[in-house]
Design a protein around this motif. Sequence first.
Motif, short mmCIF file in Angstrom:
data_model
loop_
_atom_site.label_atom_id
_atom_site.label_comp_id
_atom_site.label_asym_id
_atom_site.label_seq_id
_atom_site.Cartn_x
_atom_site.Cartn_y
_atom_site.Cartn_z
N PHE A 70 16.31 65.84 -12.77
CA PHE A 70 14.88 66.17 -12.64
C PHE A 70 14.67 67.24 -11.57
CE2 PHE A 70 12.94 62.62 -15.11
CZ PHE A 70 11.90 63.33 -15.66
N LEU A 113 2.85 72.77 -6.94
CA LEU A 113 3.11 71.87 -8.07
C LEU A 113 4.58 71.46 -8.11
CD1 LEU A 113 1.02 73.48 -10.97
CD2 LEU A 113 0.65 71.25 -9.91
N ALA A 116 5.24 69.03 -5.27
CA ALA A 116 4.67 67.71 -5.57
C ALA A 116 5.57 66.95 -6.55
CB ALA A 116 3.27 67.86 -6.14
N ALA A 117 6.05 67.64 -7.58
CA ALA A 117 6.92 66.99 -8.58
C ALA A 117 8.23 66.54 -7.93
CB ALA A 117 7.19 67.97 -9.73
N ALA A 120 7.69 63.57 -5.68
CA ALA A 120 7.46 62.36 -6.48
C ALA A 120 8.79 61.77 -6.93
CB ALA A 120 6.57 62.69 -7.69
N VAL A 121 9.69 62.63 -7.42
CA VAL A 121 11.01 62.16 -7.87
C VAL A 121 11.79 61.56 -6.69
CG1 VAL A 121 13.26 62.91 -8.75
CG2 VAL A 121 11.16 63.75 -9.82
N SER A 123 10.62 60.26 -3.90
CA SER A 123 10.04 59.01 -3.40
C SER A 123 10.39 57.85 -4.34
CB SER A 123 8.52 59.15 -3.23
OG SER A 123 7.86 58.95 -4.45
#
Lengths: 127, 137
Positions: A70, A113, A116-117, A120-121, A123
Amino acid sequence: MASNLRSPLARVRGLGSAKDGTGHWWAQRLTALALIPLTLWFVAGVLGHVGADYAEVRAWIGHPVTAGLFLLLIGATFYHAALGVQVVIEDYVHNEWAKLASLLTVKAALLILGLAAALAVLSILFD
Amino acid sequence: MSAQDEAASDPKARRPLSPHLQVYRPQLTSALSIFHRITGIALAVGTLLLVWWLVAAAAGPEAYAAASGFIGSWLGLFLLLGWSAALFYHLANGIRHLVWDAGYGFELPTVYASGWAVVIVTGALTLLAWIVGLVAW
């Protein structure tokens, strides 16, 4: 230009008229190449998790291999998008200030963006 | 400043553009070319959905339910259909561009054959992905 003994090819490979040589073109192609397997992996992964519940999706994203892929996908996608949108803006926006403003806005938006992505991965991975 | 620079910086110097779109007959090659850009921009906007989905998965069950609820709605599925078709198109035509970058496939019959291949592959992959997805749903 007669005083410049460098060949046109040497100037383009170095800092040519665009001031970044062929770096932009090359980065666009490298990220495109990386995105072929990464995109196919992502589509297959999403299709494999259609109907999955929250815990199953988190377990998938939080697996170290999935999270790593990812992060590669996110990095290549947003870098490739920034390079591509830049070319489109430079081709169609001819007012210098409008061009500068739209380039900075789009690049900042894509950077945020992508960040942020990726966060998120990470975390989910380290949860 | 050279004469060439002056012409380039003068907004009143309306030199003809190539291709001149008002007298340019649309053809497969030009349509696929501009479509590569359109799908590229659409995919860049579409990353909003991917980022929302990932951030929601990180944020918690309520946020994730909202994101997956939107994706499963009619509007969400419609956007996903367009986004998946754009993705497969940009992927297939991107590979076509990489082959050109490597120096192959410039003969006119080859350009048209690869162009139609991109159209067929886009349709086939989009159809396949949605059949697999809807069966699994």
